[in-house]
Design a protein around this motif. Structure first.
Motif, PDB file in Angstrom:
ATOM      1  N   ILE A  42       0.845  -1.197   0.000  1.00 33.21           N
ATOM      2  CA  ILE A  42       0.000   0.000   0.000  1.00 33.21           C
ATOM      3  C   ILE A  42       0.878   1.242   0.000  1.00 33.21           C
ATOM      4  O   ILE A  42       0.623   2.212  -0.727  1.00 33.21           O
ATOM      5  N   ALA A  43       1.931   1.218   0.809  1.00 35.88           N
ATOM      6  CA  ALA A  43       2.856   2.354   0.857  1.00 35.88           C
ATOM      7  C   ALA A  43       3.540   2.575  -0.487  1.00 35.88           C
ATOM      8  O   ALA A  43       3.707   3.712  -0.939  1.00 35.88           O
ATOM      9  N   PHE A  44       3.948   1.477  -1.140  1.00 32.69           N
ATOM     10  CA  PHE A  44       4.610   1.591  -2.446  1.00 32.69           C
ATOM     11  C   PHE A  44       3.670   2.237  -3.463  1.00 32.69           C
ATOM     12  O   PHE A  44       4.059   3.155  -4.201  1.00 32.69           O
ATOM     13  N   ALA A  45       2.438   1.780  -3.499  1.00 29.60           N
ATOM     14  CA  ALA A  45       1.471   2.323  -4.465  1.00 29.60           C
ATOM     15  C   ALA A  45       1.181   3.795  -4.194  1.00 29.60           C
ATOM     16  O   ALA A  45       1.150   4.616  -5.116  1.00 29.60           O
ATOM     17  N   LEU A  46       0.960   4.138  -2.929  1.00 29.04           N
ATOM     18  CA  LEU A  46       0.643   5.525  -2.612  1.00 29.04           C
ATOM     19  C   LEU A  46       1.855   6.433  -2.770  1.00 29.04           C
ATOM     20  O   LEU A  46       1.713   7.623  -3.073  1.00 29.04           O
ATOM     21  N   ALA A  47       3.048   5.900  -2.564  1.00 28.73           N
ATOM     22  CA  ALA A  47       4.257   6.693  -2.814  1.00 28.73           C
ATOM     23  C   ALA A  47       4.372   7.034  -4.299  1.00 28.73           C
ATOM     24  O   ALA A  47       4.829   8.125  -4.660  1.00 28.73           O
ATOM     25  N   MET A  48       3.970   6.120  -5.160  1.00 26.87           N
ATOM     26  CA  MET A  48       3.961   6.419  -6.593  1.00 26.87           C
ATOM     27  C   MET A  48       2.990   7.556  -6.908  1.00 26.87           C
ATOM     28  O   MET A  48       3.281   8.444  -7.707  1.00 26.87           O
ATOM     29  N   VAL A  49       1.814   7.525  -6.238  1.00 25.85           N
ATOM     30  CA  VAL A  49       0.839   8.595  -6.435  1.00 25.85           C
ATOM     31  C   VAL A  49       1.434   9.926  -6.004  1.00 25.85           C
ATOM     32  O   VAL A  49       1.394  10.924  -6.732  1.00 25.85           O
ATOM     33  N   ALA A  50       1.982   9.957  -4.797  1.00 26.90           N
ATOM     34  CA  ALA A  50       2.534  11.201  -4.267  1.00 26.90           C
ATOM     35  C   ALA A  50       3.691  11.712  -5.116  1.00 26.90           C
ATOM     36  O   ALA A  50       3.801  12.919  -5.379  1.00 26.90           O
ATOM     37  N   SER A  51       4.540  10.817  -5.566  1.00 27.68           N
ATOM     38  CA  SER A  51       5.706  11.229  -6.348  1.00 27.68           C
ATOM     39  C   SER A  51       5.301  11.831  -7.687  1.00 27.68           C
ATOM     40  O   SER A  51       5.894  12.806  -8.155  1.00 27.68           O
ATOM     41  N   ARG A  52       4.284  11.259  -8.315  1.00 27.75           N
ATOM     42  CA  ARG A  52       3.816  11.822  -9.583  1.00 27.75           C
ATOM     43  C   ARG A  52       3.193  13.200  -9.372  1.00 27.75           C
ATOM     44  O   ARG A  52       3.423  14.114 -10.159  1.00 27.75           O
ATOM     45  N   VAL A  53       2.420  13.352  -8.301  1.00 31.05           N
ATOM     46  CA  VAL A  53       1.827  14.664  -8.025  1.00 31.05           C
ATOM     47  C   VAL A  53       2.920  15.687  -7.755  1.00 31.05           C
ATOM     48  O   VAL A  53       2.859  16.821  -8.237  1.00 31.05           O
ATOM     49  N   VAL A  54       3.926  15.315  -6.996  1.00 37.42           N
ATOM     50  CA  VAL A  54       5.043  16.220  -6.727  1.00 37.42           C
ATOM     51  C   VAL A  54       5.779  16.553  -8.018  1.00 37.42           C
ATOM     52  O   VAL A  54       6.192  17.687  -8.241  1.00 37.42           O
ATOM     53  N   GLY A  55       5.937  15.565  -8.875  1.00 35.05           N
ATOM     54  CA  GLY A  55       6.605  15.819 -10.144  1.00 35.05           C
ATOM     55  C   GLY A  55       5.871  16.810 -11.009  1.00 35.05           C
ATOM     56  O   GLY A  55       6.481  17.595 -11.734  1.00 35.05           O
ATOM     57  N   GLU A  56       4.551  16.827 -10.932  1.00 38.46           N
ATOM     58  CA  GLU A  56       3.743  17.739 -11.743  1.00 38.46           C
ATOM     59  C   GLU A  56       3.569  19.108 -11.089  1.00 38.46           C
ATOM     60  O   GLU A  56       3.600  20.126 -11.765  1.00 38.46           O
ATOM     61  N   THR A  57       3.344  19.114  -9.791  1.00 33.33           N
ATOM     62  CA  THR A  57       2.934  20.353  -9.127  1.00 33.33           C
ATOM     63  C   THR A  57       3.935  20.888  -8.119  1.00 33.33           C
ATOM     64  O   THR A  57       3.892  22.066  -7.764  1.00 33.33           O
TER      65      THR A  57
END
Length: 578
Positions: free
Chosen positions: A348-363
């Protein structure tokens, strides 16, 4: 001659700066729920210090690679708050009545942050090399890095601006809380149009947290996040504390505080207002992730061959396995969590870290709070009624996501100068080791009594409030959530999704920032107002003199944040000693 990167002096410089600046993020995290990426600050101080020693013939100036290693070490240390020190750990302490022992806390924070490092190394190829996401913070650090080592005089000027603004903010904070009995301005004027609320008398603006906070640190945050985020904070503060809050008080689904015009009702009102605020942030983050993923698939992102050698891949796999084992063992040994729940927390942490990292990469905005709430809901299904498991398993996701996003920003900066990613991973490990030790000890000294000190006017701790309330609510099942809160969650989530969808299609022009709007609902309105004014001053400076703003605005704002944070920590520690 091969360029220097991973040197002993670069690592030691980063460790010392991390130890100095980590308390700033602990302090600001407990105050407003936000942290400050200190990459540029650490870079300026490190380069300036060694340049001074070079001028005095006591050492040689850093090169670009060493500067990158120093800022990577320092930023990962200061980012240690994502490991739980300003959200799930204090929330759990409020529920159990005591903080964890120092040794246990240090090991735990290191373990969840260590997992984030290996997640980031796995995501580097897809998010930086293939997708080419901008990672605004990493790009700004890269530009500063290149400029410093191309123009030494410019770096010296920026360092002087940073130090001057830091001394100004530190001095103001010291006078405000130390030598003089200056009252903090609080203009609690009456709002006669609201009349009597639930028999408590005339509702005042101070009851609703509408006061003026003369914090230069908050103004510095406003200057860095930009005018769009600043005005979104102001709009969110007005919407939540000026409209929804009074409406809820009148209807009875928002709880009032003491019947005193000078009382601030933050602690009682936040128990309802956090629901629409969190829903807006979560809806926005998930919508952006899905929309960006669909866009990338339609574009058919080209595959980019990684420059890393095949020998690094077994190292990454071994590191990920080791980090996962540490996190699972720590959950079971320290907190008594069932092995199945502890193991499920890792994917769960791995999946949500991917979400957070992509959002950080964009915004550039790390949605760690929203990620934590999603993880809490997931754990609530797997382990219903277990508040400790709910908070700690979500802590794994938040810690991994925070450090993953931080390292990806550092990878983006290192890419500009050809820094080997393995060297940056080593620097990050030294950084989280420093941050875990310093951050944990500072937190324990600042907040020895979480139940009595947090979610107050002195320590609003909005992140703690949201994690605690969600854990308490889920411990009784979803049926315990008030109907008004469920409606707020639905409307807030749809609003976050809709605005993010429009922004994705037409750009952000004239649209509020949903993460900032949602955040304003879980912090006092006074903080949003001050940050708005900081963003407004920065915007006016950019209009009046763009060149001056581009050169010195970030350095000046960073100095305000560092100066007040360090002074606030010093005053708090001296007060305890006295």
């Amino acid at each position: 001659m091969r360029a220097k990167h991973l040197t002993i002096r670069a690592i030691l410089t980063g460790i010392l700066l991390g130890a100095l600046l980590t308390p700033c993020n602990i302090y600001s995290g407990l105050k407003i729920g936000w942290s400050f990426n200190i990459s540029i600050v650490a870079l300026l101080i490190a380069a300036g210090f060694w340049a001074l020693l070079d001028r005095l013939r006591l050492g040689s100036a850093l090169v670009a690679g060493e500067g990158n290693i120093a800022q990577t070490t320092a930023s990962s240390s200061a980012n240690i708050i994502s490991g739980g020190l300003v959200a799930p750990i204090p929330a759990l302490a409020m529920l159990t009545g005591a903080n964890p022992p120092p040794g246990q806390l240090i090991v735990w924070v290191f373990a969840v942050s260590f997992l984030g490092i290996w997640v980031a190394w796995y995501l580097r190829n897809s998010l930086i090399l293939c997708s080419g996401l901008p990672f605004p913070t990493g790009r700004a650090t890269a530009e500063t890095l290149l400029e410093i080592f191309d123009k030494g005089r410019e770096a010296a000027l920026k360092l002087r601006v940073l130090l001057a603004s830091g001394l100004l903010a530190g001095g103001m904070k010291w006078l405000d809380t130390g030598w003089t009995p200056l009252p903090r301005p609080g203009f609690g004027f009456h709002l006669p149009a609201l009349g009597q609320v639930a028999g408590l008398g005339t509702l005042s603006a101070k009851n609703l947290t509408f006061t003026l906070d003369p914090s230069l640190m908050l103004a510095g945050f406003g200057a860095i996040i930009g005018f769009r985020a600043g005005i979104s904070l102001l709009l969110g503060g007005i919407l939540s504390w000026g409209i929804l809050g009074p409406l809820g008080l009148y209807q009875g689904f928002v709880s009032p505080g003491d019947a005193d015009p000078n009382a601030i009702w933050f602690a009682s009102m936040i128990e309802w207002l956090l629901w629409p605020g969190v829903a807006i942030m979560v809806g926005s983050a998930l919508a952006k992730f899905v929309l960006h993923a669909l866009s990338s698939r339609r574009r058919g992102a080209s595959r980019v061959q990684s420059e890393e050698t095949k020998s690094a891949r077994p190292m990454r796999l071994a590191g990920l396995i080791l980090a996962s084992g540490m996190v699972v063992a720590a959950q079971i040994g320290f907190f008594g969590i069932h092995w199945l729940v502890a193991t499920l927390a890792v994917p769960i942490a791995f999946a949500l870290a991917m979400v957070a990292s992509r959002v950080v990469g964009e915004t550039g905005i790390p949605p760690i709070g929203a990620i934590g709430k999603i993880s809490q809901l997931s754990t609530g299904v797997a382990a219903p009624g277990q508040m400790t498991a709910n908070l700690i398993a979500a802590n794994v996701a938040g810690g991994a996501a925070g450090q993953s996003a931080d390292l990806l920003n550092d990878f983006k900066a290192g890419q500009a100068i050809g820094a080997p990613p393995a060297f940056q991973v080593v620097a990050q490990i030294f950084g989280i080791l420093t941050g875990s030790l310093v951050g944990s000890l500072v937190y324990l000294r600042l907040i020895p009594d979480p139940a009595g000190m947090l979610i107050t006017e002195e320590w609003p701790a909005p992140a703690v409030a949201t994690w605690k309330v969600v854990a308490e609510t889920l411990s009784q099942g979803l049926a315990s959530v008030p109907p008004s809160a469920l409606w707020a969650v639905g409307i807030g989530g749809l609003l976050g999704i809709a605005v993010s969808a429009i922004e994705h299609r037409r750009g952000p022009a004239w649209l509020p920032s949903m993460p900032a709007l949602g955040l304003a609902m879980v912090i006092p309105a006074s903080l949003s107002i001050t940050m708005f004014f900081g963003s407004l001053v920065a915007k006016l400076l950019e209009r009046w003199n763009p060149s001056l703003a581009q050169r010195f605005l970030i350095a000046a704002a960073s100095g305000l944040i560092a100066g007040e944070s360090l002074t606030g920590v010093a005053r708090a520690l001296l007060g305890m000693v006295g």
